[in-house]
Write an enzyme that holds these catalytic residues in place. Structure first.
Site, PDB file in Angstrom:
ATOM      1  N   GLU A 188      22.853  11.803  18.061  1.00  0.00           N
ATOM      2  CA  GLU A 188      21.796  12.425  18.859  1.00  0.00           C
ATOM      3  C   GLU A 188      22.295  13.127  20.113  1.00  0.00           C
ATOM      4  O   GLU A 188      21.626  14.034  20.613  1.00  0.00           O
ATOM      5  CB  GLU A 188      20.738  11.388  19.254  1.00  0.00           C
ATOM      6  CG  GLU A 188      19.906  10.929  18.098  1.00  0.00           C
ATOM      7  CD  GLU A 188      18.673  10.141  18.524  1.00  0.00           C
ATOM      8  OE1 GLU A 188      18.486   9.875  19.735  1.00  0.00           O
ATOM      9  OE2 GLU A 188      17.887   9.800  17.621  1.00  0.00           O
ATOM     10  N   ARG A 224      -4.939  -8.768   7.166  1.00  0.00           N
ATOM     11  CA  ARG A 224      -3.949  -8.258   8.121  1.00  0.00           C
ATOM     12  C   ARG A 224      -3.256  -7.041   7.518  1.00  0.00           C
ATOM     13  O   ARG A 224      -2.758  -7.097   6.394  1.00  0.00           O
ATOM     14  CB  ARG A 224      -2.898  -9.316   8.457  1.00  0.00           C
ATOM     15  CG  ARG A 224      -3.465 -10.594   9.059  1.00  0.00           C
ATOM     16  CD  ARG A 224      -3.941 -10.354  10.475  1.00  0.00           C
ATOM     17  NE  ARG A 224      -4.369 -11.596  11.089  1.00  0.00           N
ATOM     18  CZ  ARG A 224      -5.621 -11.834  11.476  1.00  0.00           C
ATOM     19  NH1 ARG A 224      -6.562 -10.929  11.285  1.00  0.00           N
ATOM     20  NH2 ARG A 224      -5.920 -12.970  12.059  1.00  0.00           N
ATOM     21  N   GLU A 225      -3.247  -5.944   8.264  1.00  0.00           N
ATOM     22  CA  GLU A 225      -2.497  -4.736   7.875  1.00  0.00           C
ATOM     23  C   GLU A 225      -1.151  -4.825   8.574  1.00  0.00           C
ATOM     24  O   GLU A 225      -1.090  -4.905   9.808  1.00  0.00           O
ATOM     25  CB  GLU A 225      -3.260  -3.495   8.300  1.00  0.00           C
ATOM     26  CG  GLU A 225      -4.605  -3.369   7.607  1.00  0.00           C
ATOM     27  CD  GLU A 225      -5.494  -2.277   8.197  1.00  0.00           C
ATOM     28  OE1 GLU A 225      -5.128  -1.693   9.247  1.00  0.00           O
ATOM     29  OE2 GLU A 225      -6.551  -2.021   7.611  1.00  0.00           O
ATOM     30  N   ARG A 233       7.289  14.130  19.387  1.00  0.00           N
ATOM     31  CA  ARG A 233       6.852  12.941  18.658  1.00  0.00           C
ATOM     32  C   ARG A 233       5.492  13.224  18.041  1.00  0.00           C
ATOM     33  O   ARG A 233       4.476  13.245  18.726  1.00  0.00           O
ATOM     34  CB  ARG A 233       6.785  11.728  19.594  1.00  0.00           C
ATOM     35  CG  ARG A 233       8.146  11.279  20.095  1.00  0.00           C
ATOM     36  CD  ARG A 233       9.042  10.917  18.948  1.00  0.00           C
ATOM     37  NE  ARG A 233      10.193  10.130  19.364  1.00  0.00           N
ATOM     38  CZ  ARG A 233      11.091   9.679  18.533  1.00  0.00           C
ATOM     39  NH1 ARG A 233      10.991   9.936  17.241  1.00  0.00           N
ATOM     40  NH2 ARG A 233      12.108   8.974  18.967  1.00  0.00           N
ATOM     41  N   ILE A 270       0.820  -1.206   0.000  1.00  0.00           N
ATOM     42  CA  ILE A 270       0.000   0.000   0.000  1.00  0.00           C
ATOM     43  C   ILE A 270       0.855   1.257   0.000  1.00  0.00           C
ATOM     44  O   ILE A 270       0.524   2.253  -0.628  1.00  0.00           O
ATOM     45  CB  ILE A 270      -0.926   0.025   1.244  1.00  0.00           C
ATOM     46  CG1 ILE A 270      -1.791  -1.229   1.309  1.00  0.00           C
ATOM     47  CG2 ILE A 270      -1.763   1.285   1.298  1.00  0.00           C
ATOM     48  CD1 ILE A 270      -2.730  -1.402   0.148  1.00  0.00           C
ATOM     49  N   GLY A 322       1.663  -7.088  16.943  1.00  0.00           N
ATOM     50  CA  GLY A 322       0.316  -7.254  16.417  1.00  0.00           C
ATOM     51  C   GLY A 322       0.138  -6.691  15.022  1.00  0.00           C
ATOM     52  O   GLY A 322      -0.755  -7.116  14.286  1.00  0.00           O
ATOM     53  N   GLU A 341       8.952  -4.501  13.487  1.00  0.00           N
ATOM     54  CA  GLU A 341      10.113  -3.770  14.000  1.00  0.00           C
ATOM     55  C   GLU A 341      10.747  -4.526  15.164  1.00  0.00           C
ATOM     56  O   GLU A 341      10.100  -4.827  16.158  1.00  0.00           O
ATOM     57  CB  GLU A 341       9.724  -2.371  14.482  1.00  0.00           C
ATOM     58  CG  GLU A 341      10.911  -1.621  15.057  1.00  0.00           C
ATOM     59  CD  GLU A 341      10.561  -0.283  15.684  1.00  0.00           C
ATOM     60  OE1 GLU A 341      11.475   0.532  15.859  1.00  0.00           O
ATOM     61  OE2 GLU A 341       9.375  -0.039  15.994  1.00  0.00           O
ATOM     62  N   ALA A 347      18.072   6.718  20.253  1.00  0.00           N
ATOM     63  CA  ALA A 347      17.603   5.586  19.452  1.00  0.00           C
ATOM     64  C   ALA A 347      17.455   6.009  18.001  1.00  0.00           C
ATOM     65  O   ALA A 347      17.402   7.193  17.689  1.00  0.00           O
ATOM     66  CB  ALA A 347      16.263   5.083  19.992  1.00  0.00           C
ATOM     67  N   GLU A 364      15.379  16.556  12.497  1.00  0.00           N
ATOM     68  CA  GLU A 364      15.395  16.025  13.864  1.00  0.00           C
ATOM     69  C   GLU A 364      15.899  17.113  14.817  1.00  0.00           C
ATOM     70  O   GLU A 364      16.980  17.656  14.632  1.00  0.00           O
ATOM     71  CB  GLU A 364      16.323  14.804  13.893  1.00  0.00           C
ATOM     72  CG  GLU A 364      16.380  14.073  15.189  1.00  0.00           C
ATOM     73  CD  GLU A 364      17.238  12.819  15.092  1.00  0.00           C
ATOM     74  OE1 GLU A 364      16.855  11.828  15.706  1.00  0.00           O
ATOM     75  OE2 GLU A 364      18.288  12.830  14.406  1.00  0.00           O
ATOM     76  N   GLU A 401      23.985   6.291  16.335  1.00  0.00           N
ATOM     77  CA  GLU A 401      22.847   7.036  16.891  1.00  0.00           C
ATOM     78  C   GLU A 401      23.232   7.754  18.182  1.00  0.00           C
ATOM     79  O   GLU A 401      22.814   8.891  18.404  1.00  0.00           O
ATOM     80  CB  GLU A 401      21.653   6.107  17.126  1.00  0.00           C
ATOM     81  CG  GLU A 401      20.961   5.670  15.862  1.00  0.00           C
ATOM     82  CD  GLU A 401      20.235   6.791  15.121  1.00  0.00           C
ATOM     83  OE1 GLU A 401      19.985   7.878  15.695  1.00  0.00           O
ATOM     84  OE2 GLU A 401      19.908   6.573  13.939  1.00  0.00           O
TER      85      GLU A 401
END
Length: 182
Positions: free
Chosen positions: A96, A37-38, A64, A14, A115, A119, A76, A141, A92
């Site tokens: 950061e 399932r997505e 965020r 998609i 679910g 990741e 992260a 960022e 990272e």
């Protein structure tokens, strides 16, 4: 065959973005029925628990957008194509926070949202921290680097300023280290 396995009948991509891909799969359920399932595909990510010699954890404060709020988190970021998690963790941390480290220890890896997403987040502990005094954040960022005491971190969890799983894990890990020191 796993007892609850869902066989993919068809898969349709998609969205193919910079960070994620989204696909919709039609699956055959163990009872013979079908369902949809997505699924979010993600390259994986790393997070770093970095505690200074002075006993402060290095954290970043950043906005965020999905949550429409600012959170305080451990450093992260996502894995780059072909990048090993340990190398990503070192990168990272420096990008950061401006800190480099002499050693990284892999602590654990876990799926963040099994679910609907694949990741896999790898958490490392950094040792031999050295402040290099330069940030190399991405152009989109914006972070504020913090050095937080254990007591401050606990208070931030209570106030929901620290409100994501990886950083709550980091504070709990820190508590375990403190318990072992006694």
């Amino acid at each position: 065959m796993q007892i609850f396995e869902e066989k993919t009948i068809s898969s349709k991509k998609i969205f193919d973005g910079r960070v994620i891909q989204l696909q919709v799969d039609e699956v055959l359920l163990p009872n013979g029925k079908t369902s949809t399932r997505e699924i979010v595909k993600h390259p994986g990510a790393v997070a770093v628990i970095a505690i200074t010699d002075e006993g402060k954890m290095i954290m970043v404060e950043q906005y965020r957008k999905p949550l429409e709020r600012t959170l305080i988190e451990i450093p992260a970021g996502k894995l780059e194509q072909g990048e090993l998690p340990e190398r990503s963790a070192a990168r990272e941390l420096e990008e950061e926070t401006g800190y480099s480290c002499t050693a990284l220890e892999h602590l654990t890896s876990f799926y963040t949202s099994p679910g609907f997403a694949n990741e896999l987040l790898h958490i490392y502990k950094a040792d031999g921290l050295k402040l290099e005094n330069r940030l190399h954040t991405d152009e989109d960022e914006f972070v504020n680097v913090l050095e937080v005491t254990f007591e401050e971190a606990q208070q931030m969890v209570a106030e929901q300023k620290i409100y994501d799983a990886k950083t709550v894990y980091a504070v709990q890990y820190w508590q375990m280290l403190k318990t072992l020191e006694k």
